[in-house]
Design an enzyme around this catalytic site. Structure first.
Site, mmCIF file in Angstrom:
data_model
loop_
_atom_site.group_PDB
_atom_site.id
_atom_site.type_symbol
_atom_site.label_atom_id
_atom_site.label_comp_id
_atom_site.label_asym_id
_atom_site.label_seq_id
_atom_site.Cartn_x
_atom_site.Cartn_y
_atom_site.Cartn_z
ATOM 1 N N LYS A 1 0.851 -1.218 0.000
ATOM 2 C CA LYS A 1 0.000 0.000 0.000
ATOM 3 C C LYS A 1 0.873 1.251 0.000
ATOM 4 C CE LYS A 1 -4.030 -2.142 1.959
ATOM 5 N NZ LYS A 1 -3.394 -3.400 2.406
ATOM 6 N N ASP B 1 3.688 7.394 -0.970
ATOM 7 C CA ASP B 1 4.765 8.357 -0.737
ATOM 8 C C ASP B 1 4.855 9.335 -1.913
ATOM 9 O OD1 ASP B 1 7.195 9.498 0.395
ATOM 10 O OD2 ASP B 1 7.444 7.594 1.448
ATOM 11 N N ASN C 1 9.023 9.998 -6.299
ATOM 12 C CA ASN C 1 10.350 9.368 -6.391
ATOM 13 C C ASN C 1 10.469 8.169 -5.459
ATOM 14 O OD1 ASN C 1 13.109 9.382 -7.480
ATOM 15 N ND2 ASN C 1 13.640 9.662 -5.325
ATOM 16 N N GLY D 1 -14.905 -13.579 4.555
ATOM 17 C CA GLY D 1 -14.640 -14.511 5.666
ATOM 18 C C GLY D 1 -14.404 -13.789 6.976
ATOM 19 N N ALA D 2 -13.146 -13.704 7.393
ATOM 20 C CA ALA D 2 -12.815 -13.153 8.710
ATOM 21 C C ALA D 2 -13.402 -11.753 8.949
ATOM 22 C CB ALA D 2 -11.303 -13.127 8.889
ATOM 23 N N ARG E 1 -7.200 -15.025 6.537
ATOM 24 C CA ARG E 1 -7.328 -15.852 7.743
ATOM 25 C C ARG E 1 -8.207 -17.064 7.586
ATOM 26 N NH1 ARG E 1 -8.776 -10.793 11.364
ATOM 27 N NH2 ARG E 1 -9.217 -9.998 9.269
HETATM 28 P P1 BMP Z 1 -8.266 -11.518 5.901
HETATM 29 O O1 BMP Z 1 -9.059 -12.368 4.917
HETATM 30 O O2 BMP Z 1 -7.480 -12.310 6.869
HETATM 31 O O3 BMP Z 1 -9.101 -10.467 6.554
HETATM 32 O O4 BMP Z 1 -7.151 -10.751 5.045
HETATM 33 C C1 BMP Z 1 -7.450 -9.736 4.154
HETATM 34 C C2 BMP Z 1 -6.180 -9.223 3.527
HETATM 35 O O5 BMP Z 1 -6.490 -8.156 2.646
HETATM 36 C C3 BMP Z 1 -5.145 -8.674 4.500
HETATM 37 O O6 BMP Z 1 -3.875 -8.894 3.941
HETATM 38 C C4 BMP Z 1 -5.439 -7.188 4.517
HETATM 39 O O7 BMP Z 1 -4.287 -6.424 4.831
HETATM 40 C C5 BMP Z 1 -5.845 -6.951 3.072
HETATM 41 N N1 BMP Z 1 -6.763 -5.821 2.859
HETATM 42 C C6 BMP Z 1 -7.965 -5.729 3.521
HETATM 43 O O8 BMP Z 1 -8.327 -6.593 4.319
HETATM 44 N N2 BMP Z 1 -8.787 -4.672 3.242
HETATM 45 C C7 BMP Z 1 -8.457 -3.689 2.384
HETATM 46 O O9 BMP Z 1 -9.229 -2.801 2.168
HETATM 47 C C8 BMP Z 1 -7.235 -3.795 1.687
HETATM 48 C C9 BMP Z 1 -6.405 -4.870 1.932
HETATM 49 O O10 BMP Z 1 -5.272 -4.992 1.269
#
Ligand code: BMP
Length: 213
Positions: free
Chosen positions: A62, A65, A68, A172-173, A193
Protein backbone atom coordinates in the site's frame (compact mmCIF):
# COMPACT_ATOMS: atom_id res chain seq x y z
CA UNK A 1 -2.75 -12.73 -13.32
CA UNK A 2 -4.80 -15.41 -15.06
CA UNK A 3 -8.45 -15.58 -14.06
CA UNK A 4 -9.14 -19.12 -13.04
CA UNK A 5 -10.35 -19.66 -9.49
CA UNK A 6 -10.77 -15.88 -8.99
CA UNK A 7 -9.28 -16.34 -5.55
CA UNK A 8 -6.19 -14.61 -4.15
CA UNK A 9 -4.57 -15.93 -1.00
CA UNK A 10 -3.45 -13.29 1.50
CA UNK A 11 -0.52 -14.82 3.38
CA UNK A 12 -0.09 -12.63 6.45
CA UNK A 13 1.77 -15.31 8.36
CA UNK A 14 4.88 -14.93 10.50
CA UNK A 15 7.57 -16.86 8.66
CA UNK A 16 8.72 -17.79 5.21
CA UNK A 17 8.49 -21.50 6.07
CA UNK A 18 4.88 -21.23 7.15
CA UNK A 19 4.03 -19.19 4.07
CA UNK A 20 5.72 -21.66 1.76
CA UNK A 21 4.04 -24.61 3.43
CA UNK A 22 0.51 -23.14 3.12
CA UNK A 23 1.17 -21.98 -0.44
CA UNK A 24 2.36 -25.49 -1.39
CA UNK A 25 -0.58 -27.18 0.34
CA UNK A 26 -3.03 -25.01 -1.60
CA UNK A 27 -1.08 -25.01 -4.86
CA UNK A 28 -3.29 -24.88 -7.95
CA UNK A 29 -6.23 -23.26 -6.19
CA UNK A 30 -5.26 -19.59 -5.93
CA UNK A 31 -4.67 -17.37 -8.95
CA UNK A 32 -2.19 -15.31 -6.93
CA UNK A 33 -0.66 -14.93 -3.50
CA UNK A 34 -0.72 -11.54 -1.80
CA UNK A 35 2.08 -10.76 0.64
CA UNK A 36 2.36 -7.63 2.73
CA UNK A 37 4.23 -6.08 5.64
CA UNK A 38 3.63 -8.94 8.12
CA UNK A 39 5.34 -11.54 5.95
CA UNK A 40 7.93 -9.38 4.18
CA UNK A 41 9.08 -7.87 7.49
CA UNK A 42 9.53 -11.32 9.01
CA UNK A 43 10.82 -13.30 6.06
CA UNK A 44 12.52 -10.65 3.94
CA UNK A 45 12.01 -9.62 0.35
CA UNK A 46 13.25 -12.98 -0.94
CA UNK A 47 9.93 -14.51 0.11
CA UNK A 48 8.46 -12.95 -3.05
CA UNK A 49 10.70 -14.99 -5.33
CA UNK A 50 10.23 -18.15 -3.25
CA UNK A 51 6.43 -17.96 -3.42
CA UNK A 52 6.49 -17.02 -7.10
CA UNK A 53 7.47 -20.59 -7.90
CA UNK A 54 3.97 -21.56 -6.68
CA UNK A 55 1.78 -18.68 -7.88
CA UNK A 56 2.17 -15.07 -9.07
CA UNK A 57 2.84 -12.79 -6.13
CA UNK A 58 1.19 -9.44 -5.44
CA UNK A 59 3.22 -7.26 -3.10
CA UNK A 60 0.78 -5.34 -0.93
CA UNK A 61 2.78 -2.53 0.64
CA UNK A 62 0.00 0.00 0.00
CA UNK A 63 2.64 2.40 -1.17
CA UNK A 64 1.83 6.00 -0.24
CA UNK A 65 4.77 8.36 -0.74
CA UNK A 66 6.11 11.05 -3.03
CA UNK A 67 6.60 9.98 -6.67
CA UNK A 68 10.35 9.37 -6.39
CA UNK A 69 10.07 7.20 -3.28
CA UNK A 70 7.09 5.35 -4.79
CA UNK A 71 9.22 4.66 -7.86
CA UNK A 72 12.08 3.30 -5.75
CA UNK A 73 9.80 1.05 -3.70
CA UNK A 74 8.02 -0.32 -6.78
CA UNK A 75 11.33 -0.98 -8.44
CA UNK A 76 12.53 -3.03 -5.45
CA UNK A 77 9.32 -5.05 -5.39
CA UNK A 78 9.12 -5.82 -9.11
CA UNK A 79 12.81 -6.65 -9.31
CA UNK A 80 12.31 -9.01 -6.35
CA UNK A 81 9.87 -10.94 -8.54
CA UNK A 82 6.47 -9.43 -7.76
CA UNK A 83 3.93 -9.75 -10.56
CA UNK A 84 1.77 -7.04 -9.05
CA UNK A 85 2.03 -4.24 -6.51
CA UNK A 86 -0.64 -2.43 -4.51
CA UNK A 87 -0.37 1.32 -3.98
CA UNK A 88 -2.60 3.93 -2.40
CA UNK A 89 -4.29 6.36 -4.78
CA UNK A 90 -5.03 9.11 -2.25
CA UNK A 91 -1.48 10.45 -2.53
CA UNK A 92 -2.47 11.87 -5.91
CA UNK A 93 -1.90 11.56 -9.61
CA UNK A 94 1.87 12.06 -9.70
CA UNK A 95 2.55 9.48 -6.98
CA UNK A 96 0.25 6.88 -8.49
CA UNK A 97 1.56 7.53 -11.99
CA UNK A 98 5.10 6.86 -10.75
CA UNK A 99 4.00 3.37 -9.64
CA UNK A 100 2.21 2.67 -12.92
CA UNK A 101 5.32 3.71 -14.88
CA UNK A 102 7.50 1.22 -13.01
CA UNK A 103 4.89 -1.54 -13.34
CA UNK A 104 4.84 -1.00 -17.12
CA UNK A 105 8.62 -1.29 -17.30
CA UNK A 106 8.41 -4.71 -15.68
CA UNK A 107 5.29 -5.80 -17.55
CA UNK A 108 3.70 -6.00 -14.14
CA UNK A 109 0.39 -4.98 -12.61
CA UNK A 110 -0.36 -2.00 -10.43
CA UNK A 111 -3.46 -2.03 -8.23
CA UNK A 112 -4.67 1.18 -6.62
CA UNK A 113 -6.65 1.22 -3.40
CA UNK A 114 -10.02 2.87 -4.00
CA UNK A 115 -11.86 1.89 -0.82
CA UNK A 116 -10.78 -0.32 2.06
CA UNK A 117 -12.84 -3.02 3.73
CA UNK A 118 -12.67 -2.09 7.40
CA UNK A 119 -15.29 0.10 9.17
CA UNK A 120 -12.84 3.01 9.54
CA UNK A 121 -12.70 3.36 5.76
CA UNK A 122 -16.13 4.98 5.94
CA UNK A 123 -14.60 7.93 7.77
CA UNK A 124 -12.30 9.41 5.11
CA UNK A 125 -11.90 6.96 2.29
CA UNK A 126 -15.37 6.00 1.18
CA UNK A 127 -16.41 9.63 0.47
CA UNK A 128 -13.55 10.01 -2.04
CA UNK A 129 -13.43 6.44 -3.38
CA UNK A 130 -15.15 7.28 -6.66
CA UNK A 131 -12.51 9.95 -7.35
CA UNK A 132 -9.75 7.50 -6.50
CA UNK A 133 -11.21 4.96 -8.93
CA UNK A 134 -11.37 7.61 -11.67
CA UNK A 135 -7.72 8.47 -10.99
CA UNK A 136 -6.74 4.79 -11.20
CA UNK A 137 -8.48 4.58 -14.57
CA UNK A 138 -6.89 7.82 -15.81
CA UNK A 139 -3.32 6.84 -14.99
CA UNK A 140 -3.68 3.38 -16.49
CA UNK A 141 -3.60 1.22 -13.36
CA UNK A 142 -4.34 -2.47 -13.85
CA UNK A 143 -7.05 -2.52 -11.25
CA UNK A 144 -8.47 -1.26 -7.99
CA UNK A 145 -9.03 -2.61 -4.50
CA UNK A 146 -12.69 -2.46 -3.44
CA UNK A 147 -14.32 -3.83 -0.27
CA UNK A 148 -15.98 -7.26 -0.19
CA UNK A 149 -17.55 -6.11 3.08
CA UNK A 150 -19.65 -3.61 1.10
CA UNK A 151 -20.75 -5.26 -2.16
CA UNK A 152 -22.83 -2.23 -3.08
CA UNK A 153 -19.60 -0.22 -3.14
CA UNK A 154 -18.00 -2.78 -5.45
CA UNK A 155 -20.97 -2.30 -7.78
CA UNK A 156 -20.64 1.49 -7.74
CA UNK A 157 -16.87 1.46 -8.18
CA UNK A 158 -17.11 -1.07 -10.99
CA UNK A 159 -19.35 1.28 -12.95
CA UNK A 160 -16.60 3.89 -12.72
CA UNK A 161 -13.59 1.63 -13.13
CA UNK A 162 -14.79 0.12 -16.42
CA UNK A 163 -12.43 -2.61 -17.52
CA UNK A 164 -10.07 -2.31 -14.58
CA UNK A 165 -9.67 -5.50 -12.57
CA UNK A 166 -11.37 -5.38 -9.19
CA UNK A 167 -9.68 -7.23 -6.34
CA UNK A 168 -11.73 -7.46 -3.14
CA UNK A 169 -10.57 -8.23 0.37
CA UNK A 170 -12.84 -8.73 3.37
CA UNK A 171 -14.27 -12.17 2.67
CA UNK A 172 -14.64 -14.51 5.67
CA UNK A 173 -12.81 -13.15 8.71
CA UNK A 174 -14.07 -9.60 8.09
CA UNK A 175 -17.62 -10.79 7.45
CA UNK A 176 -17.84 -10.31 3.68
CA UNK A 177 -19.54 -12.94 1.52
CA UNK A 178 -17.57 -14.42 -1.36
CA UNK A 179 -20.64 -14.88 -3.53
CA UNK A 180 -21.96 -11.38 -2.92
CA UNK A 181 -18.58 -9.84 -3.77
CA UNK A 182 -18.31 -11.76 -7.03
CA UNK A 183 -21.93 -11.05 -7.94
CA UNK A 184 -21.33 -7.36 -7.29
CA UNK A 185 -18.51 -7.37 -9.83
CA UNK A 186 -15.29 -8.34 -8.07
CA UNK A 187 -12.95 -10.11 -10.47
CA UNK A 188 -11.00 -11.65 -7.61
CA UNK A 189 -11.68 -12.15 -3.91
CA UNK A 190 -8.76 -11.88 -1.51
CA UNK A 191 -8.93 -14.34 1.37
CA UNK A 192 -6.50 -14.61 4.26
CA UNK A 193 -7.33 -15.85 7.74
CA UNK A 194 -10.18 -18.15 6.76
CA UNK A 195 -7.60 -20.15 4.83
CA UNK A 196 -4.28 -19.78 6.64
CA UNK A 197 -5.78 -20.09 10.14
CA UNK A 198 -7.78 -23.17 9.20
CA UNK A 199 -6.64 -26.57 10.47
CA UNK A 200 -6.73 -27.63 6.82
CA UNK A 201 -5.91 -24.71 4.51
CA UNK A 202 -6.42 -26.97 1.47
CA UNK A 203 -9.94 -27.96 2.55
CA UNK A 204 -10.79 -24.35 3.40
CA UNK A 205 -9.56 -23.24 -0.02
CA UNK A 206 -11.50 -26.01 -1.79
CA UNK A 207 -14.66 -24.97 0.08
CA UNK A 208 -14.21 -21.43 -1.29
CA UNK A 209 -13.72 -22.84 -4.74
CA UNK A 210 -16.99 -24.78 -4.44
CA UNK A 211 -18.79 -21.60 -3.38
CA UNK A 212 -17.47 -19.69 -6.34
CA UNK A 213 -18.39 -22.32 -8.92
P1 BMP B 1 -8.27 -11.52 5.90
O1 BMP B 1 -9.06 -12.37 4.92
O2 BMP B 1 -7.48 -12.31 6.87
O3 BMP B 1 -9.10 -10.47 6.55
O4 BMP B 1 -7.15 -10.75 5.04
C1 BMP B 1 -7.45 -9.74 4.15
C2 BMP B 1 -6.18 -9.22 3.53
O5 BMP B 1 -6.49 -8.16 2.65
C3 BMP B 1 -5.15 -8.67 4.50
O6 BMP B 1 -3.88 -8.89 3.94
C4 BMP B 1 -5.44 -7.19 4.52
O7 BMP B 1 -4.29 -6.42 4.83
C5 BMP B 1 -5.85 -6.95 3.07
N1 BMP B 1 -6.76 -5.82 2.86
C6 BMP B 1 -7.96 -5.73 3.52
O8 BMP B 1 -8.33 -6.59 4.32
N2 BMP B 1 -8.79 -4.67 3.24
C7 BMP B 1 -8.46 -3.69 2.38
O9 BMP B 1 -9.23 -2.80 2.17
C8 BMP B 1 -7.23 -3.80 1.69
C9 BMP B 1 -6.41 -4.87 1.93
O10 BMP B 1 -5.27 -4.99 1.27
Amino acid sequence: MKKNSRLILALDVGSGDEAYSIASETEGIFDAIKVGYPLILSAGLSVIKDLSSIAPVIADLKIADIPNTNRLICDRLFSAGAQGVIAHAFTGRDSLEACVDVARRYNGELYAVAEMSHPGALEFMSPIAERLAILALDVGASGIVAPATRPERIRTLKRIAGDLTIISPGVGAQGGSLRDAIEAGADYAIVGRSVYESSSPRKAAEALLDLIR
